[in-house]
Design a protein around this motif. Structure first.
Motif, PDB file in Angstrom:
ATOM      1  N   ALA A   1       0.830  -1.208   0.000  1.00 16.12           N
ATOM      2  CA  ALA A   1       0.000   0.000   0.000  1.00 16.12           C
ATOM      3  C   ALA A   1       0.865   1.259   0.000  1.00 16.12           C
ATOM      4  O   ALA A   1       0.526   2.257  -0.654  1.00 16.12           O
ATOM      5  CB  ALA A   1      -0.923  -0.001   1.217  1.00 16.12           C
ATOM      6  N   GLN A   2       1.992   1.234   0.708  1.00 17.10           N
ATOM      7  CA  GLN A   2       2.903   2.387   0.711  1.00 17.10           C
ATOM      8  C   GLN A   2       3.438   2.647  -0.698  1.00 17.10           C
ATOM      9  O   GLN A   2       3.509   3.792  -1.159  1.00 17.10           O
ATOM     10  CB  GLN A   2       4.064   2.131   1.679  1.00 17.10           C
ATOM     11  N   TYR A   3       3.831   1.580  -1.365  1.00 17.25           N
ATOM     12  CA  TYR A   3       4.370   1.691  -2.722  1.00 17.25           C
ATOM     13  C   TYR A   3       3.311   2.234  -3.685  1.00 17.25           C
ATOM     14  O   TYR A   3       3.565   3.163  -4.455  1.00 17.25           O
ATOM     15  CB  TYR A   3       4.859   0.320  -3.182  1.00 17.25           C
ATOM     16  N   LEU A   4       2.104   1.656  -3.642  1.00 15.93           N
ATOM     17  CA  LEU A   4       1.038   2.063  -4.558  1.00 15.93           C
ATOM     18  C   LEU A   4       0.584   3.495  -4.301  1.00 15.93           C
ATOM     19  O   LEU A   4       0.288   4.246  -5.242  1.00 15.93           O
ATOM     20  CB  LEU A   4      -0.147   1.111  -4.445  1.00 15.93           C
ATOM     21  N   SER A   5       0.523   3.874  -3.038  1.00 17.62           N
ATOM     22  CA  SER A   5       0.116   5.236  -2.712  1.00 17.62           C
ATOM     23  C   SER A   5       1.040   6.261  -3.355  1.00 17.62           C
ATOM     24  O   SER A   5       0.594   7.253  -3.948  1.00 17.62           O
ATOM     25  CB  SER A   5       0.101   5.419  -1.194  1.00 17.62           C
ATOM     26  N   ALA A   6       2.338   6.020  -3.258  1.00 16.45           N
ATOM     27  CA  ALA A   6       3.310   6.945  -3.855  1.00 16.45           C
ATOM     28  C   ALA A   6       3.288   6.858  -5.379  1.00 16.45           C
ATOM     29  O   ALA A   6       3.438   7.873  -6.064  1.00 16.45           O
ATOM     30  CB  ALA A   6       4.706   6.646  -3.324  1.00 16.45           C
ATOM     31  N   TYR A   7       3.104   5.640  -5.907  1.00 12.23           N
ATOM     32  CA  TYR A   7       3.045   5.516  -7.367  1.00 12.23           C
ATOM     33  C   TYR A   7       1.882   6.324  -7.935  1.00 12.23           C
ATOM     34  O   TYR A   7       2.050   7.103  -8.890  1.00 12.23           O
ATOM     35  CB  TYR A   7       2.912   4.059  -7.804  1.00 12.23           C
ATOM     36  N   PHE A   8       0.695   6.147  -7.362  1.00  7.74           N
ATOM     37  CA  PHE A   8      -0.470   6.875  -7.880  1.00  7.74           C
ATOM     38  C   PHE A   8      -0.378   8.365  -7.591  1.00  7.74           C
ATOM     39  O   PHE A   8      -0.955   9.169  -8.321  1.00  7.74           O
ATOM     40  CB  PHE A   8      -1.761   6.284  -7.303  1.00  7.74           C
ATOM     41  N   GLU A   9       0.338   8.750  -6.544  1.00  4.37           N
ATOM     42  CA  GLU A   9       0.566  10.173  -6.308  1.00  4.37           C
ATOM     43  C   GLU A   9       1.348  10.771  -7.470  1.00  4.37           C
ATOM     44  O   GLU A   9       1.097  11.924  -7.870  1.00  4.37           O
ATOM     45  CB  GLU A   9       1.339  10.372  -5.006  1.00  4.37           C
ATOM     46  N   GLY A  10       2.278   9.995  -8.024  1.00  5.88           N
ATOM     47  CA  GLY A  10       3.088  10.499  -9.128  1.00  5.88           C
ATOM     48  C   GLY A  10       2.431  10.377 -10.476  1.00  5.88           C
ATOM     49  O   GLY A  10       2.273  11.363 -11.212  1.00  5.88           O
ATOM     50  N   ASP A  11       2.047   9.173 -10.843  1.00  7.13           N
ATOM     51  CA  ASP A  11       1.521   8.911 -12.189  1.00  7.13           C
ATOM     52  C   ASP A  11       0.007   9.042 -12.291  1.00  7.13           C
ATOM     53  O   ASP A  11      -0.535   9.068 -13.390  1.00  7.13           O
ATOM     54  CB  ASP A  11       1.901   7.492 -12.638  1.00  7.13           C
ATOM     55  N   GLY A  12      -0.694   9.069 -11.169  1.00  6.73           N
ATOM     56  CA  GLY A  12      -2.145   8.968 -11.201  1.00  6.73           C
ATOM     57  C   GLY A  12      -2.871  10.151 -10.610  1.00  6.73           C
ATOM     58  O   GLY A  12      -2.287  11.158 -10.217  1.00  6.73           O
ATOM     59  N   GLY A  13      -4.189   9.995 -10.533  1.00  2.68           N
ATOM     60  CA  GLY A  13      -5.036  11.037  -9.966  1.00  2.68           C
ATOM     61  C   GLY A  13      -6.491  10.720 -10.223  1.00  2.68           C
ATOM     62  O   GLY A  13      -6.833   9.701 -10.835  1.00  2.68           O
ATOM     63  N   VAL A  14      -7.365  11.597  -9.755  1.00  2.00           N
ATOM     64  CA  VAL A  14      -8.801  11.466 -10.004  1.00  2.00           C
ATOM     65  C   VAL A  14      -9.116  12.126 -11.333  1.00  2.00           C
ATOM     66  O   VAL A  14      -8.727  13.264 -11.578  1.00  2.00           O
ATOM     67  CB  VAL A  14      -9.605  12.117  -8.863  1.00  2.00           C
ATOM     68  N   GLU A  15      -9.812  11.399 -12.198  1.00  2.00           N
ATOM     69  CA  GLU A  15     -10.086  11.887 -13.551  1.00  2.00           C
ATOM     70  C   GLU A  15     -11.584  11.970 -13.796  1.00  2.00           C
ATOM     71  O   GLU A  15     -12.351  11.078 -13.419  1.00  2.00           O
ATOM     72  CB  GLU A  15      -9.447  10.944 -14.580  1.00  2.00           C
ATOM     73  N   ASN A  16     -11.990  13.053 -14.415  1.00  2.00           N
ATOM     74  CA  ASN A  16     -13.385  13.265 -14.817  1.00  2.00           C
ATOM     75  C   ASN A  16     -14.355  13.167 -13.644  1.00  2.00           C
ATOM     76  O   ASN A  16     -15.543  12.859 -13.824  1.00  2.00           O
ATOM     77  CB  ASN A  16     -13.800  12.272 -15.902  1.00  2.00           C
ATOM     78  N   ASN A  17     -13.845  13.399 -12.453  1.00  2.00           N
ATOM     79  CA  ASN A  17     -14.675  13.393 -11.254  1.00  2.00           C
ATOM     80  C   ASN A  17     -15.445  12.090 -11.067  1.00  2.00           C
ATOM     81  O   ASN A  17     -16.531  12.064 -10.484  1.00  2.00           O
ATOM     82  CB  ASN A  17     -15.672  14.564 -11.278  1.00  2.00           C
ATOM     83  N   ARG A  18     -14.852  10.962 -11.549  1.00  2.00           N
ATOM     84  CA  ARG A  18     -15.581   9.693 -11.416  1.00  2.00           C
ATOM     85  C   ARG A  18     -14.672   8.473 -11.271  1.00  2.00           C
ATOM     86  O   ARG A  18     -15.151   7.395 -10.930  1.00  2.00           O
ATOM     87  CB  ARG A  18     -16.512   9.477 -12.607  1.00  2.00           C
ATOM     88  N   GLU A  19     -13.376   8.597 -11.527  1.00  3.39           N
ATOM     89  CA  GLU A  19     -12.499   7.429 -11.465  1.00  3.39           C
ATOM     90  C   GLU A  19     -11.069   7.837 -11.141  1.00  3.39           C
ATOM     91  O   GLU A  19     -10.695   9.004 -11.245  1.00  3.39           O
ATOM     92  CB  GLU A  19     -12.529   6.658 -12.782  1.00  3.39           C
ATOM     93  N   ILE A  20     -10.279   6.838 -10.732  1.00  2.00           N
ATOM     94  CA  ILE A  20      -8.845   7.017 -10.530  1.00  2.00           C
ATOM     95  C   ILE A  20      -8.149   6.418 -11.739  1.00  2.00           C
ATOM     96  O   ILE A  20      -8.529   5.346 -12.217  1.00  2.00           O
ATOM     97  CB  ILE A  20      -8.376   6.283  -9.259  1.00  2.00           C
ATOM     98  N   SER A  21      -7.134   7.084 -12.232  1.00  2.00           N
ATOM     99  CA  SER A  21      -6.415   6.532 -13.383  1.00  2.00           C
ATOM    100  C   SER A  21      -4.934   6.878 -13.288  1.00  2.00           C
ATOM    101  O   SER A  21      -4.530   7.815 -12.594  1.00  2.00           O
ATOM    102  CB  SER A  21      -6.989   7.058 -14.702  1.00  2.00           C
ATOM    103  N   ALA A  22      -4.123   6.094 -13.990  1.00  2.00           N
ATOM    104  CA  ALA A  22      -2.688   6.356 -14.115  1.00  2.00           C
ATOM    105  C   ALA A  22      -2.275   5.930 -15.516  1.00  2.00           C
ATOM    106  O   ALA A  22      -2.797   4.939 -16.053  1.00  2.00           O
ATOM    107  CB  ALA A  22      -1.892   5.602 -13.069  1.00  2.00           C
ATOM    108  N   THR A  23      -1.351   6.642 -16.093  1.00  2.00           N
ATOM    109  CA  THR A  23      -0.926   6.379 -17.463  1.00  2.00           C
ATOM    110  C   THR A  23       0.583   6.232 -17.520  1.00  2.00           C
ATOM    111  O   THR A  23       1.317   6.971 -16.862  1.00  2.00           O
ATOM    112  CB  THR A  23      -1.371   7.517 -18.406  1.00  2.00           C
TER     113      THR A  23
END
Length: 267
Positions: free
Chosen positions: A129-151
């Motif tokens: 969870a620590q790893y994923l939290s930081a990964y999504f902080e960098g590559d990801g975010g909330v998109e279109n006010n309906r989902e989480i995404s990372a590219t």
């Protein structure tokens, strides 16, 4: 399985017991402590790892603060990357034990060859969870006010991330997309891979067990994690037309079965 095929998966995966694990000390650094795992996640997302240096690109104060704090806790020397107008654009780590450990664990790869560092798959749920939290902080975010995404440019990385998410019971979808790189000089669109998380069950699990690091992204997630929405995000893609055809043929015997009625409408 071949690309494009669907396979059934169990609803849950057993985790390693953290109390039965010994600390992973490599090159004098505790590689499975929260500080290193957060740094591993942000390096996977936004790091450029070369033979003699690591550069982590980010301009958000809260993210830069956690990078500085975690590097300091590990005793790693670093410097700030600044633009001509003195704006901080990231963090630089030079030759030393931290760099060598990152390379040994799988961090030395160009953007298209990135992956989740193999040792991450052997950690406990709390550590991942620590790893994923930081990964999504960098590559990801909330998109279109309906989902989480990372590219990412790396299909392997996005596949690995989706597997880790599944270990939490989070069903993610992977799509190929075309976009222009934000950190390159060319304007041509290129192939990228996108992982997305939607559906209230999945969003709530992510919020409760992983979440983001920055308050800004945490608040954005909180705004969508308690909405009423479609929860059937783990249905087999493309199954709705099949159920519609079955329903049309045998409507008299099926019209009182609510689940079938929902599936044929794609709900």
């Amino acid at each position: 399985a071949r690309a494009g095929e669907y396979i059934p998966l169990p609803r849950s995966i057993e985790w390693n017991d953290p109390e039965r694990q010994n600390k992973l000390i490599l090159k004098g650094i505790e590689a499975d402590c929260p500080e290193f795992l957060r740094l591993a996640g942000i390096v996977t997302a936004e790091g450029t790892v070369l033979e003699k240096r690591i550069m982590i690109s980010n301009t958000e104060k809260e993210v830069l603060d956690f990078i500085r704090k975690d590097l300091t806790a590990l005793g790693v020397r670093f410097s700030e990357i600044k633009s001509k107008n003195k704006t901080i654009r990231g963090i630089f780590v030079g030759v030393g034990s931290f760099l060598e450990l990152v390379k040994d664990l799988g961090g030395l790869a160009k953007s298209g060859g990135k992956m989740v560092w193999p040792f991450i798959f052997n950690l406990s749920k709390e550590q991942v969870a620590q790893y994923l939290s930081a990964y999504f902080e960098g590559d990801g975010g909330v998109e279109n006010n309906r989902e989480i995404s990372a590219t990412s440019k790396s299909e392997k990385l996005i596949s690995d991330i989706s597997y880790l998410l599944y270990s939490f019971g989070i069903i993610a979808r992977i799509h190929k997309t075309r976009k222009m790189a934000t950190n390159a000089g060319w304007k041509e669109k290129r192939d990228y891979w996108r992982v997305s998380i939607s559906g209230q069950d999945n969003l709530k699990r992510f919020s409760e067990e992983i979440n983001f690091i920055s308050q800004r992204k945490r608040e954005q997630l909180a705004g969508i994690a308690h909405k009423t929405g479609n929860t059937n995000v783990d249905l087999i893609p493309g199954i709705a037309p099949i159920f519609k055809e079955i329903y049309d043929l045998f409507a008299c015997g099926l019209h009182n079965i609510q689940d079938i009625s929902n599936i044929k409408r794609g709900h």
